[in-house]
Design an enzyme around this catalytic site. Structure first.
Site, PDB file in Angstrom:
ATOM      1  N   THR A 107       7.083  46.904  15.236  1.00 52.45           N
ATOM      2  CA  THR A 107       7.513  47.381  13.784  1.00 52.45           C
ATOM      3  C   THR A 107       6.537  48.399  13.357  1.00 52.45           C
ATOM      4  OG1 THR A 107       8.347  45.168  13.420  1.00 52.45           O
ATOM      5  CG2 THR A 107       7.728  46.486  11.570  1.00 52.45           C
ATOM      6  N   ASP A 139      10.431  47.167  21.198  1.00 53.88           N
ATOM      7  CA  ASP A 139      10.474  45.946  20.671  1.00 53.88           C
ATOM      8  C   ASP A 139       9.699  44.965  21.258  1.00 53.88           C
ATOM      9  OD1 ASP A 139      12.295  44.421  17.890  1.00 53.88           O
ATOM     10  OD2 ASP A 139      11.089  43.419  19.234  1.00 53.88           O
ATOM     11  N   ASP A 170       5.867  40.063  17.488  1.00 48.35           N
ATOM     12  CA  ASP A 170       6.722  39.105  18.068  1.00 48.35           C
ATOM     13  C   ASP A 170       6.043  38.348  19.171  1.00 48.35           C
ATOM     14  OD1 ASP A 170       8.627  38.915  16.161  1.00 48.35           O
ATOM     15  OD2 ASP A 170       9.908  40.099  17.257  1.00 48.35           O
ATOM     16  N   GLN A 230       3.254  19.058  21.088  1.00 45.29           N
ATOM     17  CA  GLN A 230       4.124  19.921  20.240  1.00 45.29           C
ATOM     18  C   GLN A 230       3.397  20.084  19.010  1.00 45.29           C
ATOM     19  OE1 GLN A 230       7.853  18.123  19.951  1.00 45.29           O
ATOM     20  NE2 GLN A 230       8.300  18.098  22.283  1.00 45.29           N
ATOM     21  N   CYS A 231       2.333  19.301  18.832  1.00 46.94           N
ATOM     22  CA  CYS A 231       1.478  19.260  17.431  1.00 46.94           C
ATOM     23  C   CYS A 231       0.648  20.756  17.727  1.00 46.94           C
ATOM     24  CB  CYS A 231       0.409  18.161  17.261  1.00 46.94           C
ATOM     25  SG  CYS A 231       1.497  16.470  17.200  1.00 46.94           S
TER      26      CYS A 231
HETATM   27  N1  ASP Z   1      10.124  42.678  16.662  1.00 46.61           N
HETATM   28  C1  ASP Z   1       9.074  43.246  16.163  1.00 46.61           C
HETATM   29  C2  ASP Z   1       8.252  43.460  17.539  1.00 46.61           C
HETATM   30  O1  ASP Z   1       7.607  42.527  17.896  1.00 46.61           O
HETATM   31  C3  ASP Z   1       8.232  42.471  15.279  1.00 46.61           C
HETATM   32  C4  ASP Z   1       6.981  43.334  14.627  1.00 46.61           C
HETATM   33  O2  ASP Z   1       6.428  44.287  15.208  1.00 46.61           O
HETATM   34  O3  ASP Z   1       6.483  42.813  13.434  1.00 46.61           O
HETATM   35  O4  ASP Z   1       8.146  44.436  18.272  1.00 46.61           O
END
Ligand code: ASP
Length: 354
Positions: free
Chosen positions: A16, A64, A97, A285-286
């Site tokens: 992003t 991405d 991500d 899972q915690c």
């Molecule tokens: N979808 C984007 C990525 O991981 C999200 C981000 O960068 O905040 O490339």
């Protein structure tokens, strides 16, 4: 100490922070160097002077990061290994991500790195009003000049976290990353990058550079699944995941301190997968705390089925570690030994026996 004469390598991989609008929504933008230098020139003079010189590399196809695979982790580690000696530190600009996954994988591949490798990203594109991109990049660059830091770390929203302990925890807030089972390594406060004492990697874990850059192409796509169990899970479902020939190992996310149903059929599938040489590990899972497999009768079956304890590792650190170990020509006993050993501070060291 930060020095304005230090030289950094900044690698832009997409995410992003470098995205631009398109008719389909945000897409990774190019020519990030010119855009970043423009943005940095808007900082107040004292903050500009505190920044190191840097050279920039852009990966051939900024992505991405939701599309990242183990091949991307391997390529990125290779890029750092090829160039790091000419620089005092490395900053990697990456989507949020899968930032924690890449950070974890790089930590295993770049074992013993003798200078900082700092990953960062942003929740909003660089050119957007109120974007967190410039602040995150500035803080990452300042930490990347501190020679006391000799590990892969993640810098976000003013906090420096161990890469192999970090997790993305928020979908929208700027303060998007946490380190559930290890304290922060440092903080960017009052325009200064402050490292907290005694939180960096222990000397024996840093050692000298001894990179392991295994060829993950030898692993089939999807060969290390991550299975989060749920009440009512049936043996046939585990069988479908684990007994496929392409699967080489798996992470099981079990309940609480390390429990799962005392169901003979489920245990039978786990034992069969283990018996076929698949490397199975379990975490909780915690999000906080560790597993102690076998403490309850309900977890005893995991021990009998040869499932390894992931202790207090994050899912990101556990899966990338399984991938890392399976991609190397090691025998099963050595893989199991290394999984249980903290290699880069990704899990708590076992207490020494009296
Ligand atoms: N979808 C984007 C990525 O991981 C999200 C981000 O960068 O905040 O490339």
């Amino acid at each position: 100490m930060s020095s304005s004469r230090a030289s950094l390598l900044v690698i832009y991989t997409g995410g992003t922070l470098g995205m631009v609008d398109s008719p389909q929504g945000l897409i990774p933008g190019h020519d990030f160097e010119a855009r970043l230098r423009d943005a940095l020139s808007t900082l107040p003079p004292a903050r500009r002077r505190a920044l190191p010189d840097f050279q920039m590399l852009e990966t051939p196809r900024p992505i991405d990061s939701s599309a990242a695979t183990p091949d991307d982790w391997r390529d990125l580690a290779g890029l750092v290994a090829d160039h790091y000696l000419a620089h005092d530190g490395v900053v990697i600009l990456h989507g949020t991500d899968t930032l924690a996954w890449t950070a974890s994988s790089l930590a295993y591949q770049l074992q013993g790195i003798d200078r900082p490798v700092i990953l960062t990203g942003a929740m909003a594109p660089l050119e957007r009003a109120d974007s967190d991109a410039l602040g995150n990049i500035e803080a990452a660059m300042r930490f990347a000049t501190d020679a006391r830091l000799q590990e892969v770390a993640l810098c976000f929203s003013g906090r420096l976290l161990r890469g192999a302990r970090s997790r993305k925890w928020q979908t929208r807030h700027a303060d998007a990353f946490v380190s559930p089972n290890y304290p922060s390594l440092g903080e960017f406060v009052d325009d200064d990058a402050v490292l907290f004492p005694r939180r960096g990697l222990e000397r024996h874990q840093r050692g000298a550079p001894r990179f392991e850059l295994p060829d993950v192409a030898g692993l089939a796509e999807g060969s290390v699944p991550r299975l989060v169990l749920w009440p009512g899970i049936a043996a046939w479902q585990l069988e479908a995941w684990l007994l496929d020939d392409r699967v080489r190992g798996a992470l099981l996310e079990v309940w609480g301190g390390g429990n799962l149903p005392e169901d003979e059929a489920i245990m039978g599938v786990l034992a069969r997968a283990s018996g076929e040489g698949k490397l199975l590990a379990a975490i909780s899972q915690c999000p906080h705390g560790s597993v102690s497999i076998g403490a309850y009768a309900a977890g005893r079956g995991l021990v009998d089925a040869g499932v390894l304890s992931g202790d207090d590792m994050t899912p990101e650190a556990a899966v990338t570690k399984l991938v890392h170990l399976l991609a190397q020509p090691l025998d099963d006993a050595e893989r199991r030994r290394r999984f249980l050993t903290p290699l880069v501070g990704e899990r708590t060291a076992p207490a020494l026996e009296d």
